[in-house]
Motif scaffolding. Structure first.
Motif, mmCIF file in Angstrom:
data_model
loop_
_atom_site.group_PDB
_atom_site.id
_atom_site.type_symbol
_atom_site.label_atom_id
_atom_site.label_comp_id
_atom_site.label_asym_id
_atom_site.label_seq_id
_atom_site.Cartn_x
_atom_site.Cartn_y
_atom_site.Cartn_z
ATOM 1 N N UNK A 96 10.864 -5.363 11.670
ATOM 2 C CA UNK A 96 10.637 -6.394 12.672
ATOM 3 C C UNK A 96 9.907 -7.540 11.981
ATOM 4 N N UNK A 97 9.782 -8.676 12.653
ATOM 5 C CA UNK A 97 9.214 -9.871 12.017
ATOM 6 C C UNK A 97 7.757 -10.081 12.392
ATOM 7 N N UNK A 98 7.465 -10.138 13.678
ATOM 8 C CA UNK A 98 6.171 -10.646 14.126
ATOM 9 C C UNK A 98 5.073 -9.589 14.197
ATOM 10 N N UNK A 99 5.436 -8.338 14.463
ATOM 11 C CA UNK A 99 4.428 -7.322 14.734
ATOM 12 C C UNK A 99 3.699 -6.821 13.505
ATOM 13 N N UNK A 100 2.569 -6.155 13.764
ATOM 14 C CA UNK A 100 1.793 -5.566 12.687
ATOM 15 C C UNK A 100 2.415 -4.242 12.249
ATOM 16 N N UNK A 101 1.806 -3.618 11.240
ATOM 17 C CA UNK A 101 2.350 -2.392 10.662
ATOM 18 C C UNK A 101 2.495 -1.275 11.696
ATOM 19 N N UNK A 102 1.614 -1.225 12.686
ATOM 20 C CA UNK A 102 1.681 -0.168 13.689
ATOM 21 C C UNK A 102 2.360 -0.571 14.977
ATOM 22 N N UNK A 103 3.023 -1.715 15.004
ATOM 23 C CA UNK A 103 3.632 -2.205 16.241
ATOM 24 C C UNK A 103 4.896 -1.416 16.581
#
Length: 486
Positions: A96-103
């Motif tokens: 994914x592009x926008x989320x953090x590593x745990x998103x």
């Protein structure tokens, strides 16, 4: 290898006598600083996480191979595309592009589609997305765009005001916004989506002739997407759904595959085509430049260690091989620098020496030293060039193909500023059900925006692309399309 009778050791190889109790002054302590095993464990643990990627932080990866089904030597001398039946090992990272590593995996977001080919001429990275276009077309806007997709520095929450303010002030984003808010904005799995190089690249053949090219990976599993309610449910119940699905499919022998196709454009057409072919917010019509099959990519092996292979994998659009070159695409030109620079910061100057990134052919250059240089660092060989001691030297036959440039050095925009035709065409290609879901998604995403002027500015863009498109979004937001655009 059997682990029977294997001694636990420190990082320097010394055996560990007690891994359950730290060394203390008496039974109650305090703990002694001379317990170097304890200090090493804690210090290493503190450093187990390299900085996550600023974008594309959450990802999944797999190994596989690319098999050529159509000889491309007419267009490119790149050996991985020459000789039907040729197989090239490769590694892919989806993200994914926008989320953090745990998103969560199942958010509405473009998906990164980055392929590393381990060719006999060195590595070739094709770093694209599951969309054939992008939101912006000049790299100078990229940090600002990504800031709008990240968290507000005051609230640490996602900020729809920033998202839609930026998009409404950047009409070139409309095509990608329409794509993202449509059904393909949430793929059912990573296996059920296409991939694209997105940018225009240049291919050159052995005779020095060149063409412009675009890449399309078409999934053999078929394109399948996910409804909003299912995606939201999975985001809460199984945020790693896409990662798990890919791993399990490969583990069970259900190997996903994609057919690689390209569009080929003669160099001279770039001067007369109705859209600027280097503008990454635009596509080339398949009627004008039909898809040509190149080969088949199959994923057949999961990583043995996520961190070593997926997290430390580094990709750059600037990692090319002879016969594949950059185009004047302004977004691509910025990425040629930015990606490798990010890896030097995040993983280290010697990231290309890591097994997942290391080419299958020996790298021969004069790069020396730097943190974590774990090979022989060039040994005692000559360390500069030119030299008269037999060190590696340039090979003129691998010079890039020339292309003409002209004009004044200045900060100029693309000549073509029709941001609406292709976005409108995409809307009109959709079925009525697809249009309905597109509008619902946009309305839901825009409702939290606090200022009506931002909403109205964006509605104008939708209306200019297609009147019905703009009117339906306006109605959903209980607003009127501004009179000045009617």
């Amino acid at each position: 290898m059997s682990n029977v009778n294997k001694h636990l050791t420190t990082g320097t190889g010394a055996p560990v006598g007690d891994n359950q109790n730290s060394m203390t002054a008496g039974g109650r302590g305090p703990t002694l600083i001379q317990d170097v095993h304890l200090l090493e464990k804690l210090a290493h643990f503190n450093r187990e996480r390299v900085p996550e990627r600023v974008v594309h932080a959450k990802g999944a990866g797999a190994h596989g191979y690319f098999e050529l089904t159509n000889d491309m030597s007419k267009y490119t001398k790149a050996k991985l595309f020459n000789g039907v039946g040729k197989r090239t090992p490769m590694f892919i990272r989806f993200s994914t592009v926008a989320g953090e590593l745990g998103s969560a995996d199942t958010v509405r977001d473009p998906r990164g589609f980055a392929v590393k080919f381990y060719t006999e001429e060195g590595n070739y990275d094709l770093v694209g997305n599951n969309t054939p276009i992008f939101f912006i077309r000049d790299a100078i806007k990229f940090p600002d765009f990504i800031h709008t997709q990240k968290r507000d520095p005051r609230t640490h929450l996602k900020n729809p005001n920033a998202v839609w303010d930026f998009w409404s002030l950047s009409p070139e984003s409309l095509h990608q916004v329409t794509y993202l808010m449509g059904d393909r904005g949430i793929p059912a799995t990573l296996r059920h989506m296409n991939g694209y190089g997105s940018h225009t690249f240049k291919w050159g053949n052995a005779e020095g002739e060149a063409v412009w090219v675009k890449y399309h990976f078409i999934t053999e599993q078929g394109v399948k997407n996910m409804a909003n309610d299912v995606a939201a449910k999975l985001a809460g119940e199984n945020p790693d759904y896409h990662t798990e699905d890919l791993f399990n499919a490969i583990e069970n022998g259900d190997f996903p595959a994609w057919r690689l196709h390209v569009q080929i454009m003669p160099l001279e057409d770039a001067n007369t085509y109705r859209f600027d072919p280097f503008d990454v917010t635009k596509v080339w019509s398949h009627k004008d430049y039909p898809l040509i099959e190149v080969g088949r990519m199959v994923l057949n092996r999961n990583p043995e260690n996520y961190f070593a292979e997926v997290e430390q994998a580094t990709f750059s659009p600037g990692t090319m091989v002879p016969g594949i070159e950059a185009s004047p695409d302004k977004m691509l030109q910025g990425r040629l620098f930015a990606y490798s620079d990010a890896h030097r910061y995040r993983v280290g100057a010697n990231h290309n020496l890591l097994p997942i990134n290391r080419p299958k052919v020996e790298a021969q250059n004069y790069q020396r030293d730097g943190a974590m240089r774990f090979d022989n660092n060039g040994g005692g060989s000559v360390y500069y060039e030119p030299n008269s001691f037999g060190g590696p030297k340039e090979a003129p036959q691998y010079k890039q193909t020339p292309f003409e440039v002209s004009g004044e050095a200045a900060q100029v925009a693309y000549d073509h500023n029709d941001h609406y035709t292709q976005a409108g065409n995409l809307y009109r290609l959709m079925s009525e059900d697809e249009r309905g879901r597109l509008v619902e998604n946009i309305v839901a995403a825009m409702k939290p925006v606090e200022r009506d002027d931002i909403k109205l500015r964006q509605i104008q863009h939708f209306y200019k692309a297609d009147q019905e498109y703009g009117e339906r979004v306006a109605k959903g937001l209980n607003l009127q399309v501004p009179q000045e655009v009617k």
